[in-house]
Design a protein around this motif. Structure first.
Motif, PDB file in Angstrom:
ATOM      1  N   VAL A   1       1.861  15.557  -2.768  1.00 15.10           N
ATOM      2  CA  VAL A   1       2.871  15.350  -1.733  1.00 15.10           C
ATOM      3  C   VAL A   1       3.839  16.523  -1.766  1.00 15.10           C
ATOM      4  O   VAL A   1       4.388  16.854  -2.812  1.00 15.10           O
ATOM      5  CB  VAL A   1       3.612  14.013  -1.950  1.00 15.10           C
ATOM      6  N   ILE A   2       4.053  17.165  -0.605  1.00 14.03           N
ATOM      7  CA  ILE A   2       5.004  18.279  -0.528  1.00 14.03           C
ATOM      8  C   ILE A   2       6.233  17.927   0.291  1.00 14.03           C
ATOM      9  O   ILE A   2       7.226  18.655   0.264  1.00 14.03           O
ATOM     10  CB  ILE A   2       4.331  19.562   0.026  1.00 14.03           C
ATOM     11  N   ALA A   3       6.184  16.820   1.015  1.00 15.31           N
ATOM     12  CA  ALA A   3       7.345  16.287   1.729  1.00 15.31           C
ATOM     13  C   ALA A   3       7.217  14.767   1.665  1.00 15.31           C
ATOM     14  O   ALA A   3       6.140  14.222   1.926  1.00 15.31           O
ATOM     15  CB  ALA A   3       7.385  16.766   3.170  1.00 15.31           C
ATOM     16  N   GLN A   4       8.297  14.105   1.284  1.00 18.12           N
ATOM     17  CA  GLN A   4       8.288  12.654   1.061  1.00 18.12           C
ATOM     18  C   GLN A   4       7.590  11.924   2.201  1.00 18.12           C
ATOM     19  O   GLN A   4       7.852  12.181   3.367  1.00 18.12           O
ATOM     20  CB  GLN A   4       9.720  12.140   0.930  1.00 18.12           C
ATOM     21  N   ILE A   5       6.691  11.009   1.816  1.00 14.83           N
ATOM     22  CA  ILE A   5       5.966  10.208   2.802  1.00 14.83           C
ATOM     23  C   ILE A   5       6.732   8.906   3.015  1.00 14.83           C
ATOM     24  O   ILE A   5       6.954   8.149   2.080  1.00 14.83           O
ATOM     25  CB  ILE A   5       4.526   9.910   2.330  1.00 14.83           C
ATOM     26  N   ASP A   6       7.133   8.697   4.245  1.00 16.18           N
ATOM     27  CA  ASP A   6       7.879   7.495   4.620  1.00 16.18           C
ATOM     28  C   ASP A   6       7.377   7.072   5.998  1.00 16.18           C
ATOM     29  O   ASP A   6       7.726   7.690   7.012  1.00 16.18           O
ATOM     30  CB  ASP A   6       9.380   7.773   4.642  1.00 16.18           C
ATOM     31  N   ASN A   7       6.576   6.021   6.038  1.00 12.92           N
ATOM     32  CA  ASN A   7       5.993   5.566   7.303  1.00 12.92           C
ATOM     33  C   ASN A   7       7.060   5.157   8.314  1.00 12.92           C
ATOM     34  O   ASN A   7       6.913   5.394   9.511  1.00 12.92           O
ATOM     35  CB  ASN A   7       5.028   4.404   7.076  1.00 12.92           C
ATOM     36  N   ALA A   8       8.153   4.558   7.839  1.00 12.05           N
ATOM     37  CA  ALA A   8       9.224   4.109   8.733  1.00 12.05           C
ATOM     38  C   ALA A   8       9.876   5.298   9.440  1.00 12.05           C
ATOM     39  O   ALA A   8      10.321   5.176  10.587  1.00 12.05           O
ATOM     40  CB  ALA A   8      10.269   3.316   7.959  1.00 12.05           C
ATOM     41  N   GLN A   9       9.950   6.434   8.760  1.00 13.85           N
ATOM     42  CA  GLN A   9      10.550   7.639   9.340  1.00 13.85           C
ATOM     43  C   GLN A   9       9.489   8.536   9.998  1.00 13.85           C
ATOM     44  O   GLN A   9       9.829   9.595  10.531  1.00 13.85           O
ATOM     45  CB  GLN A   9      11.277   8.446   8.253  1.00 13.85           C
TER      46      GLN A   9
END
Length: 162
Positions: free
Chosen positions: A99-107
């Protein structure tokens, strides 16, 4: 009985035209989709030359097509298409990435690097996955990879604790 002969010739022409159309379509697509019906049309064509009634010709077409489909398709699919190679997208599934950028499905955010390529990513279980977390690609939806956290080898984890 000129009418019967004319009808028999017309039936033969219809079956022959159907056979040619199906064979041409099969050659154009090479997808093993119409060859079974072409075989049925060919046998129905021969039946029409024997002056068999139209409805029996049609039943022959249906039965032969079905038999060809059921008994030869599994063999043909296994041996004809066995040298297909996975596309780049198919080969990504099951691969591990970081992961290189936070994974956030809501965003609707998140990126991973898999095999040196950057992909937009979403979490399979809708959890937030932090940067530098190792993930496994489970699926691809459009241009996004669907990932989940890698399951660590318990023996490696217990060695780290020693």
């Amino acid at each position: 009985n000129t009418r019967g002969r004319r009808e028999s010739i017309m039936n033969a022409m219809i079956w022959l035209i159907l056979f040619v159309v199906l064979v041409v379509f099969e050659i154009a697509t090479m997808g093993l989709t119409t060859i079974w019906f072409a075989a049925g049309a060919l046998i129905a064509f021969f039946a029409s030359l024997l002056h068999i009634t139209w409805w029996i010709q049609f039943m022959i077409f249906i039965v032969v097509s079905f038999v060809m489909l059921v008994f030869t398709r599994p063999f043909a699919v296994r041996f004809v298409n066995r040298h297909t190679t996975k596309t780049n997208i198919d080969s990504i599934i099951g691969q591990t990435g970081r992961v290189i950028a936070q994974i956030d499905n809501a965003q609707a955010s998140g990126y991973v690097v898999v095999n040196g390529l950057e992909w937009s990513a979403r979490s399979a279980d809708s959890s937030i996955i932090e940067v530098d977390t190792m993930v496994t690609v489970k699926a691809i939806e459009g241009v996004k990879v669907i990932v989940e956290r890698c399951v660590l080898d318990e023996s490696a984890e217990s060695k780290d604790n020693i």
